[in-house]
Design an enzyme around this catalytic site. Structure first.
Site, mmCIF file in Angstrom:
data_model
loop_
_atom_site.group_PDB
_atom_site.id
_atom_site.type_symbol
_atom_site.label_atom_id
_atom_site.label_comp_id
_atom_site.label_asym_id
_atom_site.label_seq_id
_atom_site.Cartn_x
_atom_site.Cartn_y
_atom_site.Cartn_z
ATOM 1 N N PHE A 134 -8.039 10.282 -1.047
ATOM 2 C CA PHE A 134 -7.546 8.982 -1.500
ATOM 3 C C PHE A 134 -6.654 8.397 -0.419
ATOM 4 C CE2 PHE A 134 -4.811 5.910 -3.517
ATOM 5 C CZ PHE A 134 -5.734 5.166 -4.231
ATOM 6 N N ASP A 219 -2.810 11.871 6.377
ATOM 7 C CA ASP A 219 -2.274 10.990 5.338
ATOM 8 C C ASP A 219 -1.252 11.802 4.552
ATOM 9 O OD1 ASP A 219 -1.704 9.597 3.030
ATOM 10 O OD2 ASP A 219 -3.738 8.842 2.754
ATOM 11 N N LYS A 248 5.049 6.448 -0.595
ATOM 12 C CA LYS A 248 5.536 7.019 -1.861
ATOM 13 C C LYS A 248 7.002 7.519 -1.842
ATOM 14 C CE LYS A 248 1.359 7.675 -4.396
ATOM 15 N NZ LYS A 248 0.040 7.840 -3.776
HETATM 16 C C1 LIG Z 1 -0.970 6.857 -3.299
HETATM 17 C C2 LIG Z 1 -1.661 7.201 -2.047
HETATM 18 C C3 LIG Z 1 -2.055 6.207 -1.133
HETATM 19 C C4 LIG Z 1 -1.906 4.746 -1.411
HETATM 20 O O1 LIG Z 1 -0.568 4.351 -1.461
HETATM 21 P P1 LIG Z 1 -0.200 2.918 -2.093
HETATM 22 O O2 LIG Z 1 1.283 2.818 -1.876
HETATM 23 O O3 LIG Z 1 -0.581 2.977 -3.541
HETATM 24 O O4 LIG Z 1 -0.957 1.903 -1.345
HETATM 25 C C5 LIG Z 1 -2.637 6.624 0.058
HETATM 26 N N1 LIG Z 1 -2.827 7.913 0.333
HETATM 27 C C6 LIG Z 1 -2.456 8.901 -0.519
HETATM 28 C C7 LIG Z 1 -2.680 10.327 -0.135
HETATM 29 C C8 LIG Z 1 -1.875 8.566 -1.749
HETATM 30 O O5 LIG Z 1 -1.552 9.549 -2.598
#
Ligand SMILES: *Cc1c(COP(=O)(O)O)cnc(C)c1O
Length: 398
Positions: A134, A219, A248
């Protein structure tokens, strides 16, 4: 307003992209309260966002103080907080430079642009990502995301992405060609079901990227900022990526995203290449500095590891005892309890006992408590989970 009133107005005026249940009005540490003043234990922490708990006094004070002094000046001028935050992030991670934005998707978008610009002279632009990953909801990042459900309906998708199975080094090797610029990976997949990478896989990816002369990007939006008991998830694997994305937990609830690079990528972005109006405001950077300093001052990395051991041990025992529990997995306070069936009803049962978790990837209960969750709160949550197991097993078909 009570929950019903909040819900009614919400449904009338807010687009139904989510289907919320609770109406929460107050938070303190690991506890939150709904509009009827019912108290809940928050083992989701706003989806790995409130890593130092709700309304930590250090964070609330830092935001209030900065809000009275200077909130925003644009990036046409220096502000004193942005370089201070960049220095701290660089020192605890890759030693290069930072770019600030406002969310995880934006941070990944910046990573992808960075990889393309870096690869331009060699004709390299493609980014390889993993199944069940994700990376966000912008057009580029939802294309990078290895899940059909976030892509459906938004075609045509941007070019330049290839998706391969996670934890499969050979699949990644086979996907790399003369157009590949980078591999983008979560060392623990979050939305994908709290799936940690195999250490040999991550080390293999690092060696593979070096061999092919391409970038390894991590990420760290969910697994960064102390979530795994180290500052960043990759630090559990004894490798160094070329750049990471953060968001986050970085602002502890205040929106901020960032890219941090190793020195070799620190000069790729030059004036005019990338920008965002709100990136790195004094207000957002003050919040993030307060979060990082609090993690330091309160030894929260060590505490998170201790709380993790406590949870893993007890959850492991429950897995042995209850048929419908398959296994527990994760690193630090990023924990997945895997069921042998859909997990939504179990999540609801926990919620009815005032423990907030989230069913994800179908059959996984995801738990992401604040890093400063108290031992007594962990014990209380584990007791609730055990009670829920006892009840759940009596439900027909469970
Ligand atoms: C939540 C998440 C995102 C996206 O972040 P947003 O602030 O919602 O755009 C990207 N990568 C990972 C691994 C995430 O958990």
């Amino acid at each position: 307003m009570n929950t019903e009133e909040i819900k009614e107005k919400h449904q009338k005026y807010v687009m139904p992209t989510y289907a919320p249940g609770l109406a929460l009005v107050k938070g303190r540490g690991t506890r939150v309260w709904d509009a009827e003043d019912n108290e809940y234990l928050d083992f989701l922490a706003g989806l790995a966002v409130v890593n130092i708990g709700h309304c930590h006094p250090n964070l609330s004070k830092a935001i209030a103080r900065q809000a009275k002094k200077l909130m925003h000046v644009s990036n046409l001028y220096f502000n004193e907080k942005q370089p201070a935050l960049a220095e701290k992030l660089s020192q605890i991670s890759l030693g290069g430079k930072c770019f600030f934005c406002n969310s995880g998707a934006e941070a990944n978008e910046a990573l992808i642009k960075l990889a393309r610009l870096w690869g331009k002279s060699q004709g390299r632009y493609e980014v390889i990502t993993m199944k069940n990953s994700f990376h966000g909801r912008t057009l580029a990042t939802l294309t990078a995301t290895g899940q059909d459900k976030v892509q459906k309906g938004f075609e045509p998708l941007p070019e330049g992405f290839k998706c391969v199975p996670y934890n499969d080094l050979e699949a990644c090797r086979n996907a790399i060609d003369e157009k590949t610029a980078a591999v983008l990976v979560e060392v623990v997949q979050g939305e994908g079901g709290v799936v940690p990478a195999d250490p040999e896989y991550i080390r293999g990816l690092r060696a593979l990227c070096d061999e092919k002369g391409i970038l390894l990007l991590c990420d760290e939006v969910q697994c960064g900022v102390g979530r795994t008991g180290k500052w960043f998830g990759y630090q559990n694997f004894e490798i160094t990526p070329d750049a990471i994305s953060l968001a986050k937990g970085l602002g502890g609830g205040f929106p901020i995203g960032a890219v941090v690079t190793a020195p070799k990528l620190a000069e790729v972005f030059q004036p005019g290449h990338h920008a965002t109006t709100f990136g790195g405001t004094p207000l957002a950077c003050s919040a993030a500095l307060a979060v990082l300093n609090t993690i330091d001052e309160e030894d929260l990395l060590e505490h998170a590891c201790a709380m993790s051991r406590l949870m893993m041990k007890k959850l492991g025992k429950l897995v042995e005892k209850y048929e419908f529990l398959e296994r527990v997995r994760g690193i630090g306070l990023m924990i997945g309890l895997v069921l042998n069936q859909p997990a939504k009803d179990f999540e609801k049962l926990l919620m009815s006992k005032r423990l907030i978790t989230l069913a994800t990837a179908g059959n996984v209960i995801r738990m992401l408590p604040p890093l400063n969750v108290k031992k007594s709160e962990v014990k209380k949550a584990l007791k609730i989970i055990e009670e829920a197991c006892e009840e759940y097993r009596k439900i027909p078909d469970a």
